[in-house]
Motif scaffolding. Structure first.
Motif, mmCIF file in Angstrom:
data_model
loop_
_atom_site.group_PDB
_atom_site.id
_atom_site.type_symbol
_atom_site.label_atom_id
_atom_site.label_comp_id
_atom_site.label_asym_id
_atom_site.label_seq_id
_atom_site.Cartn_x
_atom_site.Cartn_y
_atom_site.Cartn_z
ATOM 1 N N VAL A 76 0.859 -1.177 0.000
ATOM 2 C CA VAL A 76 0.000 0.000 0.000
ATOM 3 C C VAL A 76 0.896 1.228 0.000
ATOM 4 C CG1 VAL A 76 -1.712 1.314 1.301
ATOM 5 C CG2 VAL A 76 -1.849 -1.173 1.249
ATOM 6 N N PHE A 77 0.578 2.177 -0.861
ATOM 7 C CA PHE A 77 1.305 3.442 -0.894
ATOM 8 C C PHE A 77 0.370 4.525 -0.401
ATOM 9 C CE2 PHE A 77 1.966 7.432 -3.271
ATOM 10 C CZ PHE A 77 3.180 7.800 -2.729
ATOM 11 N N GLU A 78 0.860 5.332 0.527
ATOM 12 C CA GLU A 78 0.072 6.445 1.024
ATOM 13 C C GLU A 78 0.997 7.615 1.311
ATOM 14 O OE1 GLU A 78 -3.123 7.519 4.543
ATOM 15 O OE2 GLU A 78 -2.574 5.435 4.171
ATOM 16 N N ALA A 79 0.659 8.757 0.749
ATOM 17 C CA ALA A 79 1.416 9.980 0.987
ATOM 18 C C ALA A 79 0.401 11.108 1.169
ATOM 19 C CB ALA A 79 2.343 10.288 -0.181
ATOM 20 N N ALA A 88 -2.602 4.403 -2.981
ATOM 21 C CA ALA A 88 -2.610 3.379 -4.024
ATOM 22 C C ALA A 88 -2.562 2.028 -3.330
ATOM 23 C CB ALA A 88 -1.420 3.547 -4.956
ATOM 24 N N ASP A 89 -3.548 1.182 -3.631
ATOM 25 C CA ASP A 89 -3.604 -0.147 -3.029
ATOM 26 C C ASP A 89 -4.308 -1.094 -3.990
ATOM 27 O OD1 ASP A 89 -6.238 0.623 -2.819
ATOM 28 O OD2 ASP A 89 -6.264 0.721 -0.641
ATOM 29 N N HIS A 90 -4.848 -2.203 -3.476
ATOM 30 C CA HIS A 90 -5.457 -3.216 -4.324
ATOM 31 C C HIS A 90 -6.684 -2.701 -5.081
ATOM 32 C CE1 HIS A 90 -7.896 -3.376 -0.696
ATOM 33 N NE2 HIS A 90 -8.838 -3.955 -1.417
ATOM 34 N N ARG A 91 -7.355 -1.657 -4.585
ATOM 35 C CA ARG A 91 -8.551 -1.115 -5.234
ATOM 36 C C ARG A 91 -8.216 -0.167 -6.368
ATOM 37 N NH1 ARG A 91 -11.581 1.081 -0.134
ATOM 38 N NH2 ARG A 91 -12.108 2.657 -1.651
ATOM 39 N N GLY A 92 -7.061 0.470 -6.333
ATOM 40 C CA GLY A 92 -6.688 1.434 -7.351
ATOM 41 C C GLY A 92 -5.952 2.608 -6.736
ATOM 42 N N VAL A 93 -6.075 3.758 -7.381
ATOM 43 C CA VAL A 93 -5.407 4.966 -6.919
ATOM 44 C C VAL A 93 -6.483 5.992 -6.568
ATOM 45 C CG1 VAL A 93 -3.824 6.823 -7.550
ATOM 46 C CG2 VAL A 93 -3.414 4.518 -8.387
ATOM 47 N N ARG A 94 -6.349 6.596 -5.396
ATOM 48 C CA ARG A 94 -7.279 7.619 -4.947
ATOM 49 C C ARG A 94 -6.508 8.905 -4.690
ATOM 50 N NH1 ARG A 94 -8.291 3.045 -2.881
ATOM 51 N NH2 ARG A 94 -7.427 3.345 -0.825
ATOM 52 N N ARG A 105 -9.893 2.920 -10.655
ATOM 53 C CA ARG A 105 -9.632 1.486 -10.543
ATOM 54 C C ARG A 105 -8.449 1.171 -11.452
ATOM 55 N NH1 ARG A 105 -15.033 1.387 -12.103
ATOM 56 N NH2 ARG A 105 -14.294 0.383 -13.986
ATOM 57 N N TRP A 106 -7.816 0.042 -11.233
ATOM 58 C CA TRP A 106 -6.624 -0.299 -12.008
ATOM 59 C C TRP A 106 -6.933 -0.441 -13.490
ATOM 60 C CZ3 TRP A 106 -2.323 1.054 -10.122
ATOM 61 C CH2 TRP A 106 -2.083 1.000 -8.744
ATOM 62 N N ASP A 107 -8.150 -0.889 -13.835
ATOM 63 C CA ASP A 107 -8.474 -1.025 -15.253
ATOM 64 C C ASP A 107 -8.765 0.316 -15.926
ATOM 65 O OD1 ASP A 107 -10.840 -0.659 -13.850
ATOM 66 O OD2 ASP A 107 -12.006 -2.014 -15.108
ATOM 67 N N LEU A 154 5.597 3.223 -4.037
ATOM 68 C CA LEU A 154 4.700 3.292 -5.188
ATOM 69 C C LEU A 154 5.096 2.269 -6.245
ATOM 70 C CD1 LEU A 154 2.266 4.615 -6.457
ATOM 71 C CD2 LEU A 154 3.772 6.367 -7.398
ATOM 72 N N ASP A 155 6.388 2.068 -6.464
ATOM 73 C CA ASP A 155 6.837 1.039 -7.405
ATOM 74 C C ASP A 155 6.365 -0.348 -6.987
ATOM 75 O OD1 ASP A 155 8.032 2.690 -9.243
ATOM 76 O OD2 ASP A 155 10.062 2.464 -8.417
ATOM 77 N N ALA A 156 6.425 -0.633 -5.693
ATOM 78 C CA ALA A 156 5.972 -1.941 -5.204
ATOM 79 C C ALA A 156 4.479 -2.130 -5.466
ATOM 80 C CB ALA A 156 6.267 -2.076 -3.714
ATOM 81 N N VAL A 157 3.688 -1.093 -5.253
ATOM 82 C CA VAL A 157 2.244 -1.188 -5.500
ATOM 83 C C VAL A 157 1.974 -1.365 -6.989
ATOM 84 C CG1 VAL A 157 0.068 0.091 -5.403
ATOM 85 C CG2 VAL A 157 1.604 0.122 -3.451
ATOM 86 N N LEU A 158 2.645 -0.592 -7.822
ATOM 87 C CA LEU A 158 2.443 -0.713 -9.263
ATOM 88 C C LEU A 158 2.859 -2.080 -9.781
ATOM 89 C CD1 LEU A 158 3.631 2.822 -10.432
ATOM 90 C CD2 LEU A 158 1.288 1.982 -10.249
#
Length: 182
Positions: A76-79, A88-94, A105-107, A154-158
């Motif tokens: 999970v990325f959070e800043a 940014a997490d499993h649901r997408g980017v907010r 969403r990721w799609d 963020l790279d890990a989440v992507l």
């Protein structure tokens, strides 16, 4: 000479006052007592509560929210700073800035770009969509050393959730198989 104070005309009723008024079919809006209006509203609310389909929909929405709230093992990325926030997490980017929020969403994402200046402490995350729109947001870091940490997170989440690289790998494998078949 006498002068009248106020308007001598009567308030308008009917089509001049209510565009939905049709003479002979509907009464003017002011003709209906307030008690009747309140009863209609409560009857509608009661009928929706007892409607089995409405109850099923509410239960399904509650289950979906519970699934979304369930913790998922993964990066999970959070800043965030005092005004802006990126998650940014499993649901997408907010993205959130003050009282404005958007969720992708990721799609729905074509690319995610990061940028940090040579001087200064503003970390920029830009979400690009396939329809050539982009949504940048700037986060003010407490120190420039946070840039490297945020970049790695963020790279890990992507890498975990963004599937653009997987499609390229499949294409390369298919090309290699075709070359071997020839």
């Amino acid at each position: 000479m006498e002068q009248r104070i106020g308007s001598g005309s009567q308030p308008l009723e009917g089509a001049g006052f209510d565009p939905a008024f049709i003479p002979g079919l509907t009464p003017p809006a002011s003709a209906e007592p307030e008690d009747v209006k309140d009863e209609d509203v409560t009857e509608d609310a009661d009928s929706e509560e007892t409607d089995p389909e409405a109850v099923d929909e509410v239960e399904e929405e509650a289950e979906e929210e519970a699934e979304e709230e369930a913790p998922v093992d993964g990066p999970v990325f959070e800043a965030a700073d005092r005004r802006a926030r990126v998650v940014a997490d499993h649901r997408g980017v907010r993205l959130a800035l003050d009282d404005q929020e958007c969720e992708f969403r990721w799609d729905e994402i074509g690319a995610v770009e990061i940028e940090f200046p040579r001087f200064g402490k503003r970390f920029t995350v830009t979400v690009h969509t396939p329809d050539r729109r982009w949504y940048p947001i700037e986060i003010e870091a407490t120190a420039r050393s946070r840039f490297k940490e945020w970049d790695e997170q963020l790279d890990a989440v992507l890498d975990a959730y963004f599937e653009d690289g997987a499609d390229d790998a499949d294409v390369k494998e298919a090309d290699a198989e075709e070359a071997d078949a020839e």
